[in-house]
Each structure stands twice: as structure tokens, then as C-alpha cells.
Design a protein around this motif. Structure first.
Motif, PDB file in Angstrom:
ATOM      1  N   PHE A  27       0.792  -1.225  -0.049  1.00  0.00           N
ATOM      2  CA  PHE A  27      -0.028   0.081   0.096  1.00  0.00           C
ATOM      3  C   PHE A  27       0.978   1.324  -0.066  1.00  0.00           C
ATOM      4  O   PHE A  27       0.040   2.389   0.119  1.00  0.00           O
ATOM      5  N   SER A  28       2.234   1.067  -0.217  1.00  0.00           N
ATOM      6  CA  SER A  28       3.088   2.273  -0.172  1.00  0.00           C
ATOM      7  C   SER A  28       3.448   2.625  -1.589  1.00  0.00           C
ATOM      8  O   SER A  28       3.664   2.023  -2.599  1.00  0.00           O
ATOM      9  N   ASN A  29       3.220   4.000  -1.770  1.00  0.00           N
ATOM     10  CA  ASN A  29       3.771   4.779  -3.093  1.00  0.00           C
ATOM     11  C   ASN A  29       3.145   4.084  -4.255  1.00  0.00           C
ATOM     12  O   ASN A  29       3.598   3.680  -5.424  1.00  0.00           O
ATOM     13  N   LEU A  30       1.786   3.818  -3.993  1.00  0.00           N
ATOM     14  CA  LEU A  30       0.947   3.192  -5.295  1.00  0.00           C
ATOM     15  C   LEU A  30       0.997   3.893  -6.542  1.00  0.00           C
ATOM     16  O   LEU A  30       0.800   3.466  -7.606  1.00  0.00           O
ATOM     17  N   ASP A  31       0.990   5.267  -6.249  1.00  0.00           N
ATOM     18  CA  ASP A  31       1.116   6.004  -7.642  1.00  0.00           C
ATOM     19  C   ASP A  31       2.569   6.562  -8.059  1.00  0.00           C
ATOM     20  O   ASP A  31       2.655   7.401  -8.852  1.00  0.00           O
ATOM     21  N   GLY A  32       3.647   5.856  -7.436  1.00  0.00           N
ATOM     22  CA  GLY A  32       4.876   6.345  -7.624  1.00  0.00           C
ATOM     23  C   GLY A  32       5.705   5.876  -8.909  1.00  0.00           C
ATOM     24  O   GLY A  32       6.219   6.593  -9.459  1.00  0.00           O
ATOM     25  N   PHE A 422       9.147  -0.880  -4.501  1.00  0.00           N
ATOM     26  CA  PHE A 422       8.164  -0.012  -4.028  1.00  0.00           C
ATOM     27  C   PHE A 422       8.469   1.294  -4.196  1.00  0.00           C
ATOM     28  O   PHE A 422       7.553   2.008  -4.631  1.00  0.00           O
ATOM     29  N   GLN A 423       9.709   1.529  -3.885  1.00  0.00           N
ATOM     30  CA  GLN A 423      10.296   3.237  -4.011  1.00  0.00           C
ATOM     31  C   GLN A 423      10.639   3.626  -5.164  1.00  0.00           C
ATOM     32  O   GLN A 423      10.729   4.568  -5.640  1.00  0.00           O
ATOM     33  N   ALA A 424      10.766   2.758  -6.228  1.00  0.00           N
ATOM     34  CA  ALA A 424      11.267   2.855  -7.677  1.00  0.00           C
ATOM     35  C   ALA A 424      10.243   3.684  -8.318  1.00  0.00           C
ATOM     36  O   ALA A 424       8.976   3.251  -8.249  1.00  0.00           O
ATOM     37  N   GLU A 425      10.596   4.499  -9.295  1.00  0.00           N
ATOM     38  CA  GLU A 425       9.508   5.089 -10.221  1.00  0.00           C
ATOM     39  C   GLU A 425       9.353   4.320 -11.502  1.00  0.00           C
ATOM     40  O   GLU A 425       8.253   4.596 -12.303  1.00  0.00           O
ATOM     41  N   THR A 426       9.867   3.371 -11.989  1.00  0.00           N
ATOM     42  CA  THR A 426       9.644   2.376 -13.001  1.00  0.00           C
ATOM     43  C   THR A 426      10.482   0.834 -12.435  1.00  0.00           C
ATOM     44  O   THR A 426      11.431   0.957 -11.605  1.00  0.00           O
ATOM     45  N   TRP A 427      10.126  -0.105 -13.245  1.00  0.00           N
ATOM     46  CA  TRP A 427      10.385  -1.255 -12.988  1.00  0.00           C
ATOM     47  C   TRP A 427      10.195  -2.307 -14.196  1.00  0.00           C
ATOM     48  O   TRP A 427       9.954  -1.889 -15.275  1.00  0.00           O
ATOM     49  N   TRP A 428      10.680  -3.312 -14.110  1.00  0.00           N
ATOM     50  CA  TRP A 428      11.001  -4.326 -15.439  1.00  0.00           C
ATOM     51  C   TRP A 428       9.436  -4.448 -15.722  1.00  0.00           C
ATOM     52  O   TRP A 428       9.342  -4.950 -17.009  1.00  0.00           O
ATOM     53  N   ASN A 429       8.513  -4.555 -15.274  1.00  0.00           N
ATOM     54  CA  ASN A 429       7.232  -5.042 -15.519  1.00  0.00           C
ATOM     55  C   ASN A 429       6.609  -3.841 -16.296  1.00  0.00           C
ATOM     56  O   ASN A 429       5.382  -4.287 -16.937  1.00  0.00           O
ATOM     57  N   LYS A 430       7.114  -2.947 -16.544  1.00  0.00           N
ATOM     58  CA  LYS A 430       6.506  -1.356 -16.981  1.00  0.00           C
ATOM     59  C   LYS A 430       6.932  -1.742 -18.659  1.00  0.00           C
ATOM     60  O   LYS A 430       6.275  -0.884 -19.420  1.00  0.00           O
TER      61      LYS A 430
END
Length: 558
Positions: A27-32, A422-430
């Protein structure tokens, strides 16, 4: 398994701690993170519009602002829930409607924001924990140790965190797999216990619930059909390939589940085989050698940092986790009866075969198929949970100490990976929109920027995804069928999203501009109009195609 029945107090405390941390991560940084291509299509389906309708209204050679996209990104009074279902039937039949129906009702209550739609997946992910507890109770017949370790592993698993914060149906699919599997095991166990008493009403209720949860799973994701096949093979194995009462009842319950899915099967049957071949009509993906891909995915269940680099430490951790997975599968086959290990093996292997086998011919696999392996991830985690739970207090002190270290390593890897993720602004699944933060930063630096794009290929979804990161000052000039855009005056910088070679040359010729690449990755590129003819030849090859060094990683030019 008597030594597994009660977990020590320190293990119970650890399970509660990791479960709490896993919930906080979800539930942290859901819109990040980047709201990427496929997630924008989720909101498009929720809106009730089709992609063609959105293109007709937006891609018409007019200047629009980012607010123009809102109509097609969430619930609106112009379209109803029935329109949501019909848009899926017309253009996305490989995605059954259950998740989108729930999501439509959800955003009508909580709004169309990124946080709102992703919070649905985060809330659904909480159902994983009681479901996996019940599944482990039915499978291993122990009250806390193995189920508790399985809950802890899934709470901090980075692969589950990824889908718990994704506005797509995959975490709901995991819940339905857990439920249908637990009902299946419960029904089989009751068949054995009540064989002499013949309490048919109880059995009928459990088998009926299995049929219902199977239908729900099918209406969540169509690849649930292969999970049902895994269940069928498992039932045949425990029946020793005899046509017993259990087999007959299973076949009847499965038939009822599939008959309930028939209304959607009639819609999807026409392009089902095309779906198996292309996986997703709107998503472009990398082609990766199959064995590196599978080893990477197995490692990501527990550790999801820097797997593709040459960092020796990350390579060592990944290798250790692969050995752990392999030994867990070997151990569970050796230490449990066939009713336990055959369920896990079929759950790992059968749903994955239709995804992997077609790619074995070419030796490579699409990177967009990670989510389709969720049943296999589940089976692997069950095997690892059983291994750790049995070895933590089994054998000599030195042996137990070794497995304490292994469990500590798994926990540390999961916690670190989850924290970074959860802190990253992008990840491999994007996927294709992994580089959107860099692209948005380039465009937002301009005083009065204009972004030009057509609607071909993935450009439609890319524009929608970028719109979430671009500032209100950015304007969009969206054209259809690569028409020559009418570029007005008053913009300090003009950018071109992923133009074809021919279209880019036509624009250059009409406006006597040169296009200078400012960003490129494996999926798309951003070009900037430059009035000067002094083009940076070091960045663009003579035939105006991207040089090799720009095709492997994102590049920003000064």
C-alpha cells in the motif's frame, strides 16, 4: 510431520512481522511508478470506450491538452458497465470481464486516480494470505509451520509485490487459483474420509464450490484453463489412472465450471489460438533466450535486483536461489507422498508448458509472458516453504543452523528487493514504458512543448502512458494514419514520438527541419525538431536509423 504441527514462538513472531511488512509494501507509493501501456488499457476498458472510439476523438490532427485523455481513463457517466463488457468483447476478448467489472465498480466509488485503481489490486492481494494458508492446510495437513512460512515468503516476494501494485487482473487470478486448488484438495480429502459414511451432501457442496471457483478463475484470466488441466492430471494421478468415483465427480464439476464460462468462450474462440501465439495484441516485448529468461524469473520470486548486470554478488545470490528451488522440488518429491508432490509438480509444469513449448522451437521467449507463469511461481513457493519449514528444526544443530542461514538469506533478499521495488519510479514489468520518467523529464524541461504522435502500433498506449507524467503545459498534436501534421507557431520545442522512417522524412521535407533523437530504448524513441541543419551525426547513422549502441538501453543526449 508431527514435528511441524507447532511452530516455535520466534517463528510465529517472524511470520507476523513479515506479513505486516508485506502489507505495508503493497500500500506504499501506489502512484509512484509509471502508469504504463497495459494499465492505461485497463482504464480504457473501465471507461466503456473502445480504442477505435478514443482514436477517432483524439487522433484527428488537433491540438489537445493532457486533460483530454481523462474521458477515456476511468468511469464516466456517458458509458455504463455494459459498455465496459462490450468493449472487452469487441477488442480484448482474451481478457475475460470479471476483474474489469470489479474495477469499474471500484473506481465509481473511489475515483479514477492511479492510486485508486492500483489500490484495488493491493486490497485483492490481501486475500492471498488466508487462501495460501488454507491451501497449505489441505495439502500438507499441518496447522501453522508450513502455511506460516508460505505466508511469510509470499508477503515479501518481489514478484507478488509487482502484481499487487499493478492495475491488471493477475493478482486476482492468483487468488482464484488458490481458492479453486484448495476446494479441489478439500473435496478429495472428504472423498477419502467419507468413503464409508457416504455423506454425499457435504461432498456435493464442496465439489459445487470447486466448480464455482473454477468458473470465477476462468472469468478472471483465460489461462485458468491450463490450471484446470493441471488439476485434472493430478486427480488422475492420485486415482492411479482409474476411472474412480473421484475422477467422475471431478469431471462433472469441471464440466459445470466450463459450461458456466461458455458465454465468453463463444466470444473468444475465434481468436483464441492467435492469442496463444501472440500473447497480447497490443503489447510489444523483448525476445530473450529461454533458459536465461526462466532462470531470471525463478530468481525474481525471491530476489529482484540487478539480475541482468555482471555484478558478481547478484549473480551469486541468483545462483544460490536457483539451487534452492531445484533442491526444494527434489526434497518434496523425496519426503512426501505422491498426493502432495504430484500436486506441486503438476501446478509448476502443466500451466507453464503452453507458454514455454512454442518458444522452445526458436530458443527464445517473450518477456511479456512473466505474469502467465503465476501458477508456477505458486508451486515453487509451496515447495520452498515446505523445505524451509521442515529443515528449520530437523536433524543436528549444525544442520538446523545452516537452514536458518538459508532462510535468513531468502528473507533479506525479499525485503531488500521489495523495498527497492516499491520506492522505484519504474520497474521491469513496465515493459515498453520503462523509460517514461526520462522521456517526461526531457519534454517537461521545455517552456512550451508540443508532442506529435500518430495512432499506429503501440503509439496510442504510449501517448496515454506519457500523459500521466507530463506537466499541464505540454500540448499534444495527435494525427491518424500518419497524416502530415499542421504544426502551429508558438511552441518552443516540438517532439515526435516514435515516427516511422518515411513519416519522419515527410515532416522534415515539408517544414525544412531536421529531427534530432533525444531518447531511445528498445521500444520507442523521441525525436526533437531542430531548425539547424547542423545535425549531430555522431548520434544518428547515415540512413537515419538508430545506431547499435542505442538499441540496448535508454540513452539521453545533451
Amino acid at each position: 510431520m508431527h514435528h511441524l504441527k507447532l511452530a516455535p514462538s520466534w517463528l510465529r513472531f517472524l511470520i507476523i512481522l513479515l506479513l505486516t511488512m508485506g502489507i505495508l509494501f503493497r500500500f506504499s507509493n501506489l502512484d509512484g511508478k509509471v502508469f504504463w501501456h497495459d494499465e492505461t488499457f485497463t482504464l480504457l476498458r473501465i471507461s466503456g470506450y473502445t480504442a477505435n472510439e478514443a482514436k477517432q476523438q483524439l487522433f484527428n490532427n488537433r491540438i489537445v491538452s493532457g486533460e483530454s485523455f481523462a474521458q477515456f481513463q476511468g468511469a464516466n457517466p456517458e458509458k455504463s458497465l455494459n459498455d465496459t463488457i462490450m468493449s472487452l468483447a469487441k477488442q480484448d476478448s482474451q481478457h475475460p470481464p470479471l476483474y474489469y467489472i470489479i474495477a469499474r465498480l471500484w473506481v465509481e466509488i473511489f475515483g479514477n486516480s492511479v492510486t485508486a485503481i492500483r489500490s484495488l489490486s493491493a486490497c485483492i492481494s490481501l486475500l492471498v494470505f488466508p487462501c495460501v494458508y488454507w491451501l497449505c492446510r489441505e495439502l500438507f495437513n499441518v496447522p501453522l509451520s508450513v502455511p506460516g512460512v508460505a505466508i511469510a515468503l509470499m508477503a515479501i516476494s518481489p514478484i507478488h509485490l509487482v502484481y499487487a501494485q499493478e492495475a491488471q487482473e493477475y493478482i486476482l487470478w492468483l487468488v482464484t487459483i488458490l481458492l479453486s486448488s484448495a476446494f479441489l484438495l478439500r473435496a478429495i480429502r472428504l472423498e477419502d474420509e467419507l468413503a464409508e459414511e457416504r455423506q454425499k451432501p457435504d461432498l456435493f457442496a464442496i465439489w459445487s464450490l470447486y466448480a464455482v471457483t473454477l468458473a470465477i478463475s476462468l472469468y478472471t484470466f483465460i489461462l485458468s484453463a491450463f490450471v484446470a488441466v493441471a488439476h485434472g492430471i493430478y486427480v488422475m494421478i492420485i486415482a492411479k489412472f482409474k476411472f474412480t468415483e473421484t475422477v467422475r465427480t471431478y469431471l462433472l464439476a469441471s464440466l459445470v465450471g466450463f459450461l458456466a464460462f461458455m458465454p465468453w468462450i463463444t466470444i473468444v474462440i475465434g481468436d483464441f489460438f492467435q492469442f496463444l501465439i501472440s500473447a497480447d495484441k497490443t503489447t510489444q516485448s523483448d525476445i530473450i533466450p529461454i533458459f536465461p529468461f526462466l532462470s531470471m524469473q525463478l530468481s525474481r520470486i525471491f530476489f529482484d535486483i540487478d539480475l541482468s548486470s555482471e555484478n558478481p554478488l547478484s549473480k551469486l545470490i541468483a545462483l544460490t536461489l536457483l539451487i534452492l528451488v531445484g533442491y526444494s522440488i527434489y526434497f518434496i518429491c523425496r519426503a512426501t507422498n505422491y498426493k502432495v508432490w504430484s500436486f506441486i509438480i503438476t501446478l509448476i509444469v502443466v500451466p507453464a508448458l503452453p507458454i514455454i513449448l512454442p518458444d522452445l522451437i526458436t530458443g527464445s521467449i517473450r518477456s511479456s509472458t512473466e505474469a502467465y507463469l503465476i501458477p508456477s511461481y505458486l508451486g515453487i513457493q509451496l515447495a520452498v516453504a515446505y523445505l524451509l519449514a521442515t529443515q528449520l528444526y530437523n536433524g543436528r544443530r549444525s544442520r538446523r543452523s545452516f537452514w536458518h542461514i538459508i532462510m535468513a538469506l531468502v528473507i533479506i533478499c525479499g525485503l531488500i528487493s521489495s523495498k527497492v521495488s516499491f520506492q522505484a519510479e519504474t520497474w521491469w514489468n513496465k515493459g515498453m514504458n520503462y523509460g517514461n520518467p526520462q522521456v517526461a523529464q526531457i519534454i517537461n524541461q521545455s517552456n512550451r512543448p508540443l508532442l506529435i504522435s500518430d495512432a499506429l502500433g503501440n503509439n496510442y498506449g504510449d501517448v496515454f502512458s506519457l500523459s500521466y507524467l507530463l506537466e499541464p503545459k505540454v500540448r499534444f498534436l495527435l494525427v491518424n494514419n500518419q497524416k502530415i501534421p499542421k504544426i502551429p507557431d508558438g511552441f518552443t520545442d516540438v517532439f515526435l514520438l516514435n515516427p516511422s522512417k518515411a513519416w519522419g522524412k515527410i515532416i522534415e521535407k515539408k517544414y525544412k527541419f531536421k529531427t534530432d533523437i533525444v531518447y531511445s530504448d528498445n521500444y520507442y524513441s523521441i525525436w526533437k525538431f531542430a531548425k539547424t541543419r547542423n545535425l549531430r551525426r555522431r548520434n544518428i547513422s547515415p540512413n537515419n536509423q538508430l545506431p547499435a549502441e542505442l538499441s540496448t538501453k535508454p540513452t539521453i543526449l545533451p
